[in-house]
Design an enzyme around this catalytic site. Structure first.
Site, PDB file in Angstrom:
ATOM      1  CE  LYS A  76      57.253  16.060  73.581  1.00 56.10           C
ATOM      2  NZ  LYS A  76      57.196  17.024  74.702  1.00 56.10           N
ATOM      3  CB  SER A 151      58.203  20.552  73.236  1.00 57.65           C
ATOM      4  OG  SER A 151      57.954  19.658  74.310  1.00 57.65           O
ATOM      5  CB  SER A 175      55.970  20.458  76.692  1.00 61.24           C
ATOM      6  OG  SER A 175      57.013  21.256  76.248  1.00 61.24           O
TER       7      SER A 175
END
Ligand code: GLN
Length: 475
Positions: A76, A151, A175
């Protein structure tokens, strides 16, 4: 070439020579190319991954490859990877390159994982749909008109669409678990302090955890084993020994005690099919001889406000470092210093991030500190104490991961409150610092994945992963 869904299968084939790391990398690169429209990856390290694959193939032939040999992963865009761009999917970090690799990343590399790219996410981890990214939306591979969750949406889709085998995300309030649930894969948030946060861009420091996405629980176990544990760069990391999660995930399963919180299943806004799915799973567990009981948790309605008060407060402080001086983007033109700060931050941050900085600054301001921030700290403690009490009676708590399945792109983008409700069930483990996993157990009538969340007591990841494997087979 066949598409692999677990490291175990890959390593068997690497061992008998029916596949090589170089072939694996080529295969992932061609899938990445054909799935470009999903916008899951913001950068692909093609040449680097190919070079690394040759190196690891050589190690395999010499018999000295690390435990993750054959695992192709993505990171990420909030994880520091030396000499690679790092932006938190924000315009304000445009052009910034990581000066060092974070501990988790360092350990992945040392264990011979191959990092193939950087994944899209909501700006600085703030969001539940991946619609707050300066790189644009990510599409859910099950239905391209729907969000992947957030997210860590890019990481979830990267695993879902076979752009890599596993991915590291971050989970402050859900997330990793919520996008895993929207995309039909598994996602673990470990106990707070189990994995070093060194090299993770800070959002809400007392909540932030690095989490792991994969299709198989075994792969999560082996990655966790590699990246967890003591680290001199993060004084909050626990010194508790890292057990062999991989081994414990394969042990036979004893009878356990499971609690399910009445208020989660009664909450308004919970999709009927999801509720039915969870009830069916609880019934199967009961039939197998496990103790399954309903429990009350009247504090449930206070968890989400507590989470949003405390994380925005922490975010407003953490994000003050982006001022146009030290990092990335700076507004153009000669302006006085104070104007430069203001213009840089106004132009560099997205709407949601600005909303949170303002909220956080408000709850921390002298006149409101006691009414909001201080009170939320006290409520956090109450929530943790009361949740911990449940673990004196139960091994696990089971809830839906999210009240809905993946929603349509744009469906909640003008209504922040509706978006925050997507975190209704995931924030409890975050507020308490407990480990929790989302498991891809069911689908609704339209074929959209439904995730089941299992929460365990502090540092019981081994037990949680073993139970997760068992539950996935059972139902
Ligand atoms: N959706 C939640 C938020 O926006 C959770 C984010 C996260 O876990 N990073 O805060």
């Amino acid at each position: 070439m066949k598409t692999y869904s677990s490291l175990n299968l890959i390593q068997q084939d690497l061992k008998d020579g029916s596949v090589t790391c170089s072939q694996l990398v080529e295969h992932y690169l061609s899938t990445i190319e054909s799935k470009k429209h999903l916008n899951a990856l913001v950068e692909v390290y093609a040449d680097e991954a190919k070079t690394k694959a040759i190196e690891i193939d050589l190690k395999i032939s010499k018999g000295n490859a690390g435990p993750l040999a054959g695992m192709v992963v993505t990171l990420k865009d909030v994880l520091s990877h030396k000499d690679h761009s790092l932006q938190g999917s924000s315009k304000i970090l445009k052009g910034f390159k990581a000066q060092y690799s974070g501990t988790a990343v360092e350990r992945l590399i040392k264990a011979d994982a191959i990092i193939i790219g950087r994944t899209n996410c909501d700006e600085f981890g703030m969001g539940s749909s991946n619609e707050n990214s300066s790189f644009g939306n990510v599409l859910n591979d099950v239905d391209n008109t729907r969000v992947p969750g957030g997210s860590s949406g890019g990481s979830a889709v990267a695993v879902q669409a076979n752009l890599c085998l596993a991915s590291l995300g971050s989970d402050t309030g859900g997330s990793v678990r919520q996008p895993a649930s929207f995309c039909g894969i598994a996602g673990l948030k470990p106990t707070y302090s189990r994995i070093s946060r060194h090299g993770l861009i800070a959002y809400g420091s007392s909540f932030d955890c690095i989490g792991i996405f994969a299709k198989e629980v075994d792969d999560i176990a082996i990655v966790l084993e590699v990246i967890a544990g003591c680290d001199e760069f993060d004084s909050t990391v626990s010194k508790i020994n890292v057990p062999s999660y991989h081994k414990s995930a394969n042990e036979s399963h004893p009878k356990v005690k499971i609690g399910y919180i009445k208020e989660t299943l009664e909450s308004e806004g919970l999709n009927e099919e999801i509720k039915q799915s969870i009830l069916d799973q609880l019934k199967s567990l009961k039939e197998e001889g496990h103790k399954v009981e309903e429990v009350d948790f009247p504090l449930l309605e206070y968890i989400l406000p507590t989470y949003y008060i405390l994380t925005t407060a922490e975010a407003s402080s953490n994000l003050s470092r982006y001022d146009g001086v030290k990092y990335g983007f700076r507004t153009s033109g000669p302006v006085p210093l104070e104007q430069m700060y203001k213009k840089t931050r106004t132009e560099g941050f997205g709407e949601e991030v600005k909303r949170r900085i303002m909220l956080g600054t408000f709850v921390l301001s002298a006149s409101y500190y006691d009414a909001y921030y201080n009170k939320a700290q006290k409520v956090r403690r109450l929530i943790r104490e009361n949740t911990k009490k449940l673990f004196s009676k139960y091994d696990f708590l089971i809830t839906p991961t999210s009240p809905t399945t993946a929603f349509k792109l744009g469906e909640h983008s003008t209504d922040p409150l509706a978006m925050y409700l997507a975190d209704l069930y995931t924030v409890q483990a975050s507020v308490c610092g407990l480990p929790a996993i989302s498991l891809p157990i069911d689908h609704d009538q339209n074929g959209l994945p439904i995730g089941t969340q299992v929460i365990a007591n502090d540092f019981e990841e081994g037990k949680l992963l073993a139970f997760s494997k068992y539950l996935m087979k059972l139902v």
